[in-house]
Design a protein around this motif. Sequence first.
Motif, PDB file in Angstrom:
ATOM      1  N   VAL A  17       0.835  -1.200   0.000  1.00  0.00           N
ATOM      2  CA  VAL A  17       0.000   0.000   0.000  1.00  0.00           C
ATOM      3  C   VAL A  17       0.865   1.243   0.000  1.00  0.00           C
ATOM      4  O   VAL A  17       0.624   2.186  -0.736  1.00  0.00           O
ATOM      5  CB  VAL A  17      -0.944  -0.016   1.215  1.00  0.00           C
ATOM      6  N   THR A  18       1.899   1.286   0.832  1.00  0.00           N
ATOM      7  CA  THR A  18       2.726   2.474   0.963  1.00  0.00           C
ATOM      8  C   THR A  18       3.435   2.810  -0.334  1.00  0.00           C
ATOM      9  O   THR A  18       3.413   3.952  -0.792  1.00  0.00           O
ATOM     10  CB  THR A  18       3.774   2.270   2.077  1.00  0.00           C
ATOM     11  N   ILE A  19       4.081   1.832  -0.939  1.00  0.00           N
ATOM     12  CA  ILE A  19       4.867   2.109  -2.137  1.00  0.00           C
ATOM     13  C   ILE A  19       3.997   2.621  -3.280  1.00  0.00           C
ATOM     14  O   ILE A  19       4.346   3.599  -3.931  1.00  0.00           O
ATOM     15  CB  ILE A  19       5.678   0.868  -2.536  1.00  0.00           C
ATOM     16  N   PRO A  20       2.831   2.026  -3.560  1.00  0.00           N
ATOM     17  CA  PRO A  20       1.985   2.627  -4.599  1.00  0.00           C
ATOM     18  C   PRO A  20       1.580   4.050  -4.278  1.00  0.00           C
ATOM     19  O   PRO A  20       1.507   4.896  -5.162  1.00  0.00           O
ATOM     20  CB  PRO A  20       0.777   1.697  -4.633  1.00  0.00           C
ATOM     21  N   ALA A 198      -5.446  10.422  -5.532  1.00  0.00           N
ATOM     22  CA  ALA A 198      -4.211  10.634  -4.779  1.00  0.00           C
ATOM     23  C   ALA A 198      -3.796  12.096  -4.874  1.00  0.00           C
ATOM     24  O   ALA A 198      -3.911  12.726  -5.927  1.00  0.00           O
ATOM     25  CB  ALA A 198      -3.108   9.732  -5.315  1.00  0.00           C
ATOM     26  N   VAL A 199      -3.274  12.642  -3.745  1.00  0.00           N
ATOM     27  CA  VAL A 199      -2.951  14.060  -3.663  1.00  0.00           C
ATOM     28  C   VAL A 199      -1.504  14.229  -3.228  1.00  0.00           C
ATOM     29  O   VAL A 199      -1.047  13.587  -2.274  1.00  0.00           O
ATOM     30  CB  VAL A 199      -3.879  14.781  -2.667  1.00  0.00           C
ATOM     31  N   GLN A 226      -6.212   5.361   1.187  1.00  0.00           N
ATOM     32  CA  GLN A 226      -5.722   4.378   2.147  1.00  0.00           C
ATOM     33  C   GLN A 226      -4.790   4.953   3.189  1.00  0.00           C
ATOM     34  O   GLN A 226      -4.534   4.323   4.209  1.00  0.00           O
ATOM     35  CB  GLN A 226      -5.023   3.227   1.411  1.00  0.00           C
ATOM     36  N   GLY A 227      -4.235   6.152   2.942  1.00  0.00           N
ATOM     37  CA  GLY A 227      -3.337   6.681   3.941  1.00  0.00           C
ATOM     38  C   GLY A 227      -2.565   7.873   3.456  1.00  0.00           C
ATOM     39  O   GLY A 227      -2.867   8.469   2.415  1.00  0.00           O
ATOM     40  N   THR A 228      -1.500   8.224   4.229  1.00  0.00           N
ATOM     41  CA  THR A 228      -0.717   9.438   3.994  1.00  0.00           C
ATOM     42  C   THR A 228       0.759   9.128   4.131  1.00  0.00           C
ATOM     43  O   THR A 228       1.169   8.356   5.002  1.00  0.00           O
ATOM     44  CB  THR A 228      -1.103  10.530   5.005  1.00  0.00           C
ATOM     45  N   GLN A 257       1.414   6.548   7.020  1.00  0.00           N
ATOM     46  CA  GLN A 257       0.371   6.036   7.912  1.00  0.00           C
ATOM     47  C   GLN A 257      -0.804   5.587   7.061  1.00  0.00           C
ATOM     48  O   GLN A 257      -1.353   6.360   6.289  1.00  0.00           O
ATOM     49  CB  GLN A 257      -0.066   7.094   8.907  1.00  0.00           C
ATOM     50  N   LEU A 258      -1.169   4.309   7.220  1.00  0.00           N
ATOM     51  CA  LEU A 258      -2.165   3.708   6.359  1.00  0.00           C
ATOM     52  C   LEU A 258      -3.205   2.983   7.180  1.00  0.00           C
ATOM     53  O   LEU A 258      -2.890   2.342   8.185  1.00  0.00           O
ATOM     54  CB  LEU A 258      -1.494   2.716   5.396  1.00  0.00           C
ATOM     55  N   SER A 259      -4.439   3.065   6.745  1.00  0.00           N
ATOM     56  CA  SER A 259      -5.537   2.355   7.392  1.00  0.00           C
ATOM     57  C   SER A 259      -5.953   1.196   6.504  1.00  0.00           C
ATOM     58  O   SER A 259      -6.271   1.385   5.330  1.00  0.00           O
ATOM     59  CB  SER A 259      -6.724   3.298   7.613  1.00  0.00           C
ATOM     60  N   VAL A 260      -5.898  -0.005   7.084  1.00  0.00           N
ATOM     61  CA  VAL A 260      -6.352  -1.200   6.392  1.00  0.00           C
ATOM     62  C   VAL A 260      -7.354  -1.887   7.312  1.00  0.00           C
ATOM     63  O   VAL A 260      -7.471  -1.541   8.486  1.00  0.00           O
ATOM     64  CB  VAL A 260      -5.168  -2.142   6.067  1.00  0.00           C
TER      65      VAL A 260
END
Length: 671
Positions: A17-20, A198-199, A226-228, A257-260
């Motif tokens: 998730v983070t890398i994308p 995405a921003v 999904q996160g920041t 920081q990601l919410s799954v």
Amino acid sequence: MRLERIHAYHVVRVLRVTIPVVLLALMSVTIWNYLDRSSDDPARLPPPPKLVENVSELAEEIKFSQTEGGRTAFTVEARTNLGFTDGRNLLEDVTVVLYGDDDFIPERRIHGDRCGYDEGTNNIQCDGNVEMQLDGLTSGRTAAMTYSHESRTITALSATEIARPGAFQGRADRMSLHIEDNVLEVSGSVRIVMADGAVLETETARYDQNANLIRVADGLRMTNTQGTVTGSQAEIELNPQTLEPRLIRISGDVRAQLSVPSSLLTLTANELAVRMSQRRVIGARADGHAVLESLEGETARLLTGDTLDAAFDESGRIQSVEARGNGQMRLEGGERLESQSIRNEFSGAISTSEDSVLQLGEYRLDGSYFVVQQGDVITFRTDRPASIAMPAGLLRGGRTEAQFDPDTGTLISLVQNGDVQFVQDGRTGSAQRIEIQEGGSRVLMAGDSRIEDAAFQVNAAEILLNQENGSFRAVGTVRTLWTDSEEPVLVLSGQAEGNETRITFTETAELWSGNTHVSASTIDVDPTRRSFVATDEVVSMIDDLRFWSGRMEFDEQGGTLYHSGGVRAVFDEVELHAADLQVRLIDGEPDEVVATGNVSIQGPEFDGRGDAAIYVRSSATITLTGQDAEVSDSVNGAVSGCRLVLDVETRDATVESDDDCRVVSRRVVNN
């Protein structure tokens, strides 16, 4: 607590998730890649018409160009010339086309409601709905801009919007484009929104085409559903041929920081680097005290290291994550894994390098090059020397394999090979192989096995310990030694089994204690009472007294040895036979031998018989008693009575009688 909850599952999920998120946001910076060679070349204007000499005389449909070195630098086309003031032509409804110094630099188009053209400097300033075509697909919009011909720079004087249909849209307070250096800069509240939501937000971004490098500075924030991801700055290295990202670096307090589902994941580091090829990720690295945390409810799990490295397969799917340099994994129950290197395979396998520690429940494993695998059970293996601290003690060996319950962290089984040693409750031991079975209730020691404490020692080819009831079984040249008394007790046998209160030695057992030696098929020892029972073909010796019997019982506290089952004894050149025999000890030395039941004795020159016999070693006398007590020799004949006292050394016999029996003497009379 399952190791997989932090290892393959959460690490893979975070990086997937983070890398994308990082890539989408940073790749959005390439919106300024107005030189995108993958897009079609923008259409060029036809050659400009020949200029008139006095531009100020034209009022409508103004067209002119600036040529330098045989090449057209720019063209200007306006619907109306509003006038000429301060050396500038004031134009309306203006289109400006800027050309590069070579054919590889595409043209840029600018359109404004009003523009001023300075004939002296060739500078252009536009305001009112300024639109810029940066390449064939990317456009910009601002309220005012200037073009400096001397520096060949376009500068937006107010907030600018940039868009690429179907890809992104964004804004910045300021924008500048240096045509000759192929450098585009945006700054001031930069915000880019991708088509998928995405921003990217930052203060400064710079794209250098000649260096194939994009830089983002003064803080950045990337967000999707999904996160920041945040950091101080970022760099993107582009492939010179395809202009696709090949290396992305985010540095300065990187935080993702990601919410799954059911979990909040956080990645922090000083720097995050992502390597790419053909639009897919081939590797990722987080440097500078990298921390990967998973939070479920109030429970946190961590994977940390000086560096976190992720490897990917050809399809771009993550295969492994490795924490290097002070690597540590902390699980929700307090369990942890520490090593200089911790490697997570996508399959769920975990491996470490040197100086490794695994803490599972009440068990701590110290060593190097661990391999841990999750499943219905947690399996552990290392081929290097390792020690295991457990509630029962400390175990140390050359090669270790173990299984643990993933929910409770308790030990299911363990095998160690190669000069294994253990310490347990003041007891030490060693073997070539030790197996802990049935959750620690059974311990099997094989190959030159030894157990020892302050009072007791056992050596055998194999020892099996039952931890539940405190019993053991030893086979193969068993050597057992008690040292907690004045006279140590040594027993050799083919097999031994028992517990703290009784040990049975079989398969030709031999016992030594001070001046006593006993051999028998079976010897039962009571360590607490300091007593033993030998059965079946018993042979014993106390000083110079030797005994053969079917059974022998020894009571150290009572100071007696008891033989039964057809006894044969030899002492002072006398052989004695009886049904039972008892030896009384004084200070551990045999003093009196009492034989009963059909007693017979044979000396060098005499024989005797009776119902009972007492041999007193200190006086060297044998007392025969019974109705038929008798002593005879070939010289003096025979004498019988109720009580006969025989001096073994002098062979003199004293006969006593009473009212119930008479003394009878029979002698041989020679003719």
